[in-house]
Design a protein around this motif. Structure first.
Motif, short mmCIF file in Angstrom:
data_model
loop_
_atom_site.label_atom_id
_atom_site.label_comp_id
_atom_site.label_asym_id
_atom_site.label_seq_id
_atom_site.Cartn_x
_atom_site.Cartn_y
_atom_site.Cartn_z
N GLY A 57 38.70 37.64 34.92
CA GLY A 57 37.35 38.11 34.28
C GLY A 57 36.32 37.19 33.75
N ARG A 58 35.17 37.59 33.67
CA ARG A 58 34.12 36.48 33.46
C ARG A 58 33.42 37.10 32.09
NH1 ARG A 58 29.91 36.11 37.39
NH2 ARG A 58 30.05 38.29 37.39
N HIS A 59 33.69 38.26 31.62
CA HIS A 59 32.81 38.66 30.41
C HIS A 59 33.45 40.09 29.96
CE1 HIS A 59 30.60 41.28 33.28
NE2 HIS A 59 30.02 40.31 33.65
N ARG A 60 33.05 40.50 28.76
CA ARG A 60 33.69 41.80 28.31
C ARG A 60 33.78 43.01 28.92
NH1 ARG A 60 29.84 44.66 25.42
NH2 ARG A 60 31.28 45.24 23.91
N ASN A 61 33.03 42.94 30.21
CA ASN A 61 32.94 44.18 30.89
C ASN A 61 34.05 43.87 32.16
OD1 ASN A 61 31.10 45.43 29.43
ND2 ASN A 61 29.42 44.49 30.61
N GLU A 62 34.66 42.92 32.07
CA GLU A 62 35.78 42.80 33.27
C GLU A 62 37.04 42.38 32.72
OE1 GLU A 62 32.42 40.85 36.47
OE2 GLU A 62 34.14 39.50 35.82
N GLN A 63 37.50 43.59 32.06
CA GLN A 63 38.76 43.60 31.17
C GLN A 63 39.99 43.55 32.14
OE1 GLN A 63 38.47 46.77 28.10
NE2 GLN A 63 36.74 45.67 27.53
N GLY A 64 41.14 43.30 31.36
CA GLY A 64 42.32 43.28 31.90
C GLY A 64 42.76 42.24 32.67
N VAL A 65 43.86 42.41 33.39
CA VAL A 65 44.83 41.45 34.34
C VAL A 65 43.81 41.50 35.65
CG1 VAL A 65 46.82 40.76 35.38
CG2 VAL A 65 46.65 41.67 32.94
N LYS A 66 43.65 40.14 36.08
CA LYS A 66 42.98 40.02 37.28
C LYS A 66 43.57 39.39 38.19
CE LYS A 66 38.97 41.58 36.31
NZ LYS A 66 38.25 42.66 36.90
N GLY A 67 43.65 39.42 39.72
CA GLY A 67 44.41 38.68 40.57
C GLY A 67 44.04 39.15 42.00
N PHE A 68 44.99 39.24 42.94
CA PHE A 68 44.68 39.29 44.29
C PHE A 68 45.76 40.35 44.95
CE2 PHE A 68 47.05 35.31 44.10
CZ PHE A 68 48.02 35.59 45.08
N TYR A 69 45.61 40.55 46.36
CA TYR A 69 46.74 41.12 46.88
C TYR A 69 47.35 40.39 47.83
CZ TYR A 69 45.51 45.92 44.94
OH TYR A 69 45.42 46.82 44.07
N ASP A 70 48.73 40.72 48.02
CA ASP A 70 49.70 40.23 49.04
C ASP A 70 49.99 41.50 49.81
OD1 ASP A 70 51.79 39.57 50.68
OD2 ASP A 70 52.79 38.37 49.04
N VAL A 71 49.52 41.08 51.25
CA VAL A 71 49.30 42.39 52.17
C VAL A 71 50.26 42.34 53.09
CG1 VAL A 71 47.91 43.87 53.47
CG2 VAL A 71 46.95 42.69 51.61
N THR A 72 51.14 43.25 53.39
CA THR A 72 52.27 43.35 54.50
C THR A 72 51.59 44.53 55.32
OG1 THR A 72 53.96 42.54 53.18
CG2 THR A 72 54.58 43.67 55.29
N LEU A 73 51.22 44.26 56.64
CA LEU A 73 50.55 45.33 57.46
C LEU A 73 51.25 45.48 58.59
CD1 LEU A 73 47.67 46.95 57.74
CD2 LEU A 73 47.07 44.84 58.87
N SER A 74 51.57 46.87 59.04
CA SER A 74 52.02 47.21 60.29
C SER A 74 50.91 48.19 60.79
CB SER A 74 53.42 47.57 60.15
OG SER A 74 53.54 49.04 60.05
N LYS A 75 51.27 48.54 61.97
CA LYS A 75 50.51 49.57 62.59
C LYS A 75 50.60 51.12 62.06
CE LYS A 75 47.84 48.05 65.91
NZ LYS A 75 46.34 48.27 66.12
N GLN A 76 51.98 51.24 61.28
CA GLN A 76 52.32 52.55 60.59
C GLN A 76 52.06 52.48 59.00
OE1 GLN A 76 54.82 50.81 62.58
NE2 GLN A 76 53.94 51.95 64.31
N SER A 77 52.03 51.51 58.51
CA SER A 77 51.97 51.37 56.91
C SER A 77 51.53 50.04 56.37
CB SER A 77 53.36 51.76 56.37
OG SER A 77 54.44 50.72 56.91
N THR A 78 51.36 50.14 55.25
CA THR A 78 50.75 48.94 54.49
C THR A 78 51.54 48.91 53.23
OG1 THR A 78 48.51 49.63 55.20
CG2 THR A 78 48.59 47.75 53.96
N ALA A 79 51.78 47.84 52.88
CA ALA A 79 52.20 47.44 51.34
C ALA A 79 51.21 46.43 50.85
CB ALA A 79 53.63 47.00 51.50
N LEU A 80 50.81 47.16 49.59
CA LEU A 80 49.90 46.10 48.94
C LEU A 80 50.83 45.53 47.56
CD1 LEU A 80 46.65 47.92 48.81
CD2 LEU A 80 47.03 46.16 50.02
#
Ligand code: MN
Length: 403
Positions: free
Chosen positions: A218-241
């Motif tokens: 977060g960079r200022h008071r309007n960007e609250q809470g925990v920040k991060g990224f996604y680890d994505v597991t992707l197949s043709k049928q489903s996705t896990a984020l």
């Protein structure tokens, strides 16, 4: 087809300056200034440890178009580490670090592929087959036209991923760039859309996944809470984020209800306790505190208190808290006459819609003044927010004093 595993991140904003935090202790200030780098280090450490097939970075790697040397150096080192581990990176540059900025170029290692200013498709070889990735970088700061029309549709063979730094139609919390609709994205028949630009983490669509990972710090008071990224597991049928947190300093807001006491020391204790609970949950933090008096006694106590000196005292008493917490702003709710008169509300409503370019138009003359300009920090979103809050405070006092 074998499933893919990749990291989707965006909006690293390396080198964010964190303006408008005057009064912060040296230690806390350093930690804040380093927070985007600390978050980036966590991203790299996680990637090295878990070895995904590749990493996608969807724009705004750097905070400023000048791409500070320090930020570029840190980024380059991170990419070198991934290169040594054999992990490819595909990235695009966004409105903050567009290709027309002036910067001393660093050469990125060969595991990194960066998109040019036109939409193109990169064939990334992975042990699980070739993955088609379509995207573009911002050739200049203001890419206001829709770019989505240039993305090729997928024929459904193998995996196809779209990278896009921009706004969904109708989304106005950030400046509107490279707009698209959800239907337009879905119509490309891709397996995943890796978006960037909007700093609030959100999944716009489940299948196919259309995802904003948000920024990593977060960079200022309007960007609250925990920040991060996604680890994505992707197949043709489903996705896990899987969301992985990276932020080193957290912006937040706490409300403290006050009743049943009549002395200032009790109030200080209650606020301090609340702040301790907050940092225990979130670690180092910058918070907006709102005190809500809930009975006559509290109302009277707070009625006699000047908010500025209460803030000063609270900042002093919270200095002992570990991990550190900084009270960014103090508001006393419902205090006598603290309500904004209607004319003030109207004025603030207008100013709240200003974008950075509007702010720049307003302060243009000041920034061009040869003597004044030397003392001014560059105007960015955080600085504009700060001025906005101060204006509101000033306006409230001014209007109330004039009756
Ligand atoms: Mn951004």
């Amino acid at each position: 087809m074998e499933q893919l595993r990749f990291i989707h991140t965006a909006d690293l904003h390396l080198g964010s300056p964190f303006l408008g935090m005057a009064g912060l202790s040296k230690d806390a200030q350093d930690k804040l200034k380093n927070s985007t780098f600390a978050a980036f280090d966590r991203l790299i450490a996680y990637t090295l440890e878990t070895k995904p097939d590749f990493v996608l970075i969807a724009g705004d790697i750097y905070d400023g178009e000048d791409r500070s040397l320090r930020a570029q150096h840190r980024f380059q080192q991170g990419m070198e580490q991934l290169a040594r581990a054999g992990i490819p990176v595909v990235l695009s540059y966004g409105n903050h670090d567009h290709l027309s900025g002036k910067w001393a170029r660093f050469e990125l290692p060969e595991n990194v592929y960066s998109f040019g200013p036109e939409v193109s498709t990169y064939s990334l070889p992975t042990p699980k087959g070739t993955v088609q990735i379509s995207g573009f970088s911002y050739g200049e700061r203001h890419v206001k036209r829709a770019m989505i029309g240039q993305y090729p549709a997928s024929d459904g063979e193998g995996y196809h991923i779209g990278m896009l730094h921009g706004s969904m139609d109708g989304e106005s919390s950030h400046a509107v760039y490279a707009p698209f609709t959800k239907m337009q994205l879905i119509s490309k028949n891709y397996d995943y859309w890796a978006l960037g630009h909007i700093h609030l983490r959100q999944v716009l669509n489940e299948q196919p996944p259309i995802v904003y990972p948000g920024n990593i710090q977060g960079r200022h008071r309007n960007e609250q809470g925990v920040k991060g990224f996604y680890d994505v597991t992707l197949s043709k049928q489903s996705t896990a984020l899987q969301f992985i947190s990276t932020s080193a300093v957290h912006f937040g807001a706490v409300e403290v209800a006050c009743s049943g006491f009549a002395h200032m020391n009790e109030l200080l204790d209650v606020v301090t306790e609340r702040l301790m609970t907050f940092t225990q949950e979130y670690s180092s933090a910058a918070v907006d505190v709102t005190i809500v008096p809930e009975d006559e006694a509290a109302m009277e106590l707070l009625g006699q208190t000047d908010t500025a000196s209460l803030l000063e005292t609270l900042r002093e008493t919270s200095e002992a808290i570990e991990p550190w917490v900084w009270i960014n702003r103090l508001t006393i709710a419902g205090g006598t006459g603290s309500e904004m008169p209607a004319i003030g509300e109207k004025l603030m409503e207008g100013m709240n819609t200003w974008e950075l370019s509007d702010w720049k138009a307003v302060v243009n003359e000041l920034y061009r003044h040869p003597k004044a300009a030397r003392f001014l920090d560059p105007l960015d979103d955080a600085a504009a927010n700060e001025v906005l809050a101060e204006t509101e405070e000033y306006l409230r006092r001014f209007l109330l004093e004039r009756g």
